[in-house]
Design a protein around this motif. Structure first.
Motif, short mmCIF file in Angstrom:
data_model
loop_
_atom_site.label_atom_id
_atom_site.label_comp_id
_atom_site.label_asym_id
_atom_site.label_seq_id
_atom_site.Cartn_x
_atom_site.Cartn_y
_atom_site.Cartn_z
N ASP A 181 0.84 -1.20 0.00
CA ASP A 181 0.00 0.00 0.00
C ASP A 181 0.88 1.25 0.00
O ASP A 181 1.95 1.27 0.61
CB ASP A 181 -0.91 0.03 1.23
CG ASP A 181 -2.04 -0.96 1.15
OD1 ASP A 181 -2.21 -1.61 0.10
OD2 ASP A 181 -2.77 -1.09 2.15
N ASN A 182 0.41 2.29 -0.66
CA ASN A 182 1.18 3.53 -0.74
C ASN A 182 1.48 4.11 0.63
O ASN A 182 2.59 4.58 0.88
CB ASN A 182 0.44 4.56 -1.59
CG ASN A 182 0.49 4.24 -3.06
OD1 ASN A 182 1.39 3.53 -3.52
ND2 ASN A 182 -0.47 4.73 -3.81
N GLN A 183 0.52 4.08 1.54
CA GLN A 183 0.74 4.66 2.87
C GLN A 183 1.81 3.88 3.64
O GLN A 183 2.65 4.48 4.30
CB GLN A 183 -0.56 4.69 3.68
CG GLN A 183 -0.41 5.43 5.00
CD GLN A 183 -0.02 6.88 4.83
OE1 GLN A 183 -0.66 7.62 4.09
NE2 GLN A 183 1.07 7.29 5.48
N ALA A 184 1.80 2.56 3.53
CA ALA A 184 2.83 1.75 4.20
C ALA A 184 4.21 2.09 3.65
O ALA A 184 5.18 2.24 4.40
CB ALA A 184 2.53 0.26 4.04
N LEU A 185 4.31 2.20 2.34
CA LEU A 185 5.58 2.55 1.72
C LEU A 185 6.03 3.95 2.13
O LEU A 185 7.19 4.16 2.49
CB LEU A 185 5.47 2.46 0.19
CG LEU A 185 6.74 2.78 -0.59
CD1 LEU A 185 7.87 1.85 -0.21
CD2 LEU A 185 6.45 2.70 -2.08
N ASP A 186 5.11 4.90 2.13
CA ASP A 186 5.44 6.27 2.55
C ASP A 186 5.92 6.30 4.00
O ASP A 186 6.90 6.98 4.33
CB ASP A 186 4.24 7.20 2.40
CG ASP A 186 3.93 7.54 0.95
OD1 ASP A 186 4.78 7.30 0.07
OD2 ASP A 186 2.81 8.04 0.71
N ASP A 187 5.24 5.56 4.88
CA ASP A 187 5.64 5.52 6.29
C ASP A 187 7.06 5.00 6.44
O ASP A 187 7.86 5.55 7.19
CB ASP A 187 4.68 4.65 7.11
CG ASP A 187 3.30 5.26 7.26
OD1 ASP A 187 3.13 6.47 6.96
OD2 ASP A 187 2.39 4.52 7.66
N PHE A 188 7.37 3.91 5.72
CA PHE A 188 8.71 3.33 5.83
C PHE A 188 9.75 4.27 5.24
O PHE A 188 10.80 4.51 5.84
CB PHE A 188 8.79 1.97 5.15
CG PHE A 188 10.16 1.37 5.28
CD1 PHE A 188 10.57 0.80 6.47
CD2 PHE A 188 11.06 1.41 4.23
CE1 PHE A 188 11.85 0.28 6.62
CE2 PHE A 188 12.34 0.90 4.36
CZ PHE A 188 12.74 0.33 5.56
N LEU A 189 9.50 4.82 4.06
CA LEU A 189 10.49 5.68 3.42
C LEU A 189 10.75 6.95 4.23
O LEU A 189 11.88 7.41 4.32
CB LEU A 189 10.05 6.03 2.00
CG LEU A 189 10.09 4.86 1.02
CD1 LEU A 189 9.55 5.29 -0.34
CD2 LEU A 189 11.50 4.29 0.90
N THR A 190 9.72 7.49 4.85
CA THR A 190 9.90 8.67 5.69
C THR A 190 10.84 8.36 6.85
O THR A 190 11.77 9.11 7.14
CB THR A 190 8.54 9.18 6.21
OG1 THR A 190 7.74 9.57 5.09
CG2 THR A 190 8.71 10.35 7.16
N ALA A 191 10.60 7.24 7.51
CA ALA A 191 11.47 6.84 8.62
C ALA A 191 12.88 6.51 8.13
O ALA A 191 13.87 6.91 8.76
CB ALA A 191 10.87 5.65 9.35
N ALA A 192 12.98 5.79 7.02
CA ALA A 192 14.29 5.39 6.50
C ALA A 192 15.12 6.60 6.09
O ALA A 192 16.31 6.68 6.43
CB ALA A 192 14.12 4.43 5.33
N VAL A 193 14.52 7.54 5.39
CA VAL A 193 15.26 8.72 4.96
C VAL A 193 15.77 9.50 6.17
O VAL A 193 16.92 9.95 6.19
CB VAL A 193 14.40 9.61 4.03
CG1 VAL A 193 15.02 10.98 3.83
CG2 VAL A 193 14.19 8.92 2.69
N THR A 194 14.95 9.63 7.19
CA THR A 194 15.37 10.33 8.41
C THR A 194 16.58 9.64 9.02
O THR A 194 17.56 10.30 9.39
CB THR A 194 14.21 10.37 9.42
OG1 THR A 194 13.11 11.08 8.83
CG2 THR A 194 14.63 11.06 10.71
#
Length: 109
Positions: free
Chosen positions: A2-15
């Motif tokens: 799901d897009n939201q799951a991917l966004d949540d992970f990428l936001t945390a990973a980039v940080t």
């Protein structure tokens, strides 16, 4: 995924990845929550886990006495050799059950 799951992970990973230095190779770890179908794994959301090596004396002892001698000095770095806090998968599983999205698999990125 799901897009939201991917966004949540990428936001945390980039940080986390923006904080990486040669001495602190920070990981970003998440449990993938969703369902397994015929030939398909559908990730609906992610749940983040904590590194037990930063808080659990038993994890520190296990690494220093067993894992580092067996697998080498790279595992001395608590940021590089991750050990998820045992309470986190249980908590994620309970939350997923409450949302009707049971934990079926997990992965580390």
């Amino acid at each position: 995924m799901d897009n939201q799951a991917l966004d949540d992970f990428l936001t945390a990973a980039v940080t986390e990845y923006q904080l990486i230095t040669p001495r602190t190779p920070l990981p970003c770890f998440a449990l993938l929550l969703g369902n397994a179908g015929r030939g398909t794994l559908h990730v609906e959301r992610v749940a983040f886990g904590r590194n037990a090596r930063t808080s659990d004396p038993a994890a520190r002892v296990e690494f220093s006495e067993t894992i580092v001698p067996r697998f080498g000095p790279a595992y001395e770095n608590e940021h590089r050799a991750w050990w998820i806090d045992s309470r986190d998968p249980f908590k994620a599983s309970k939350e997923a059950d409450a949302l009707a999205a049971p934990v079926r698999y997990c992965a580390r990125r």
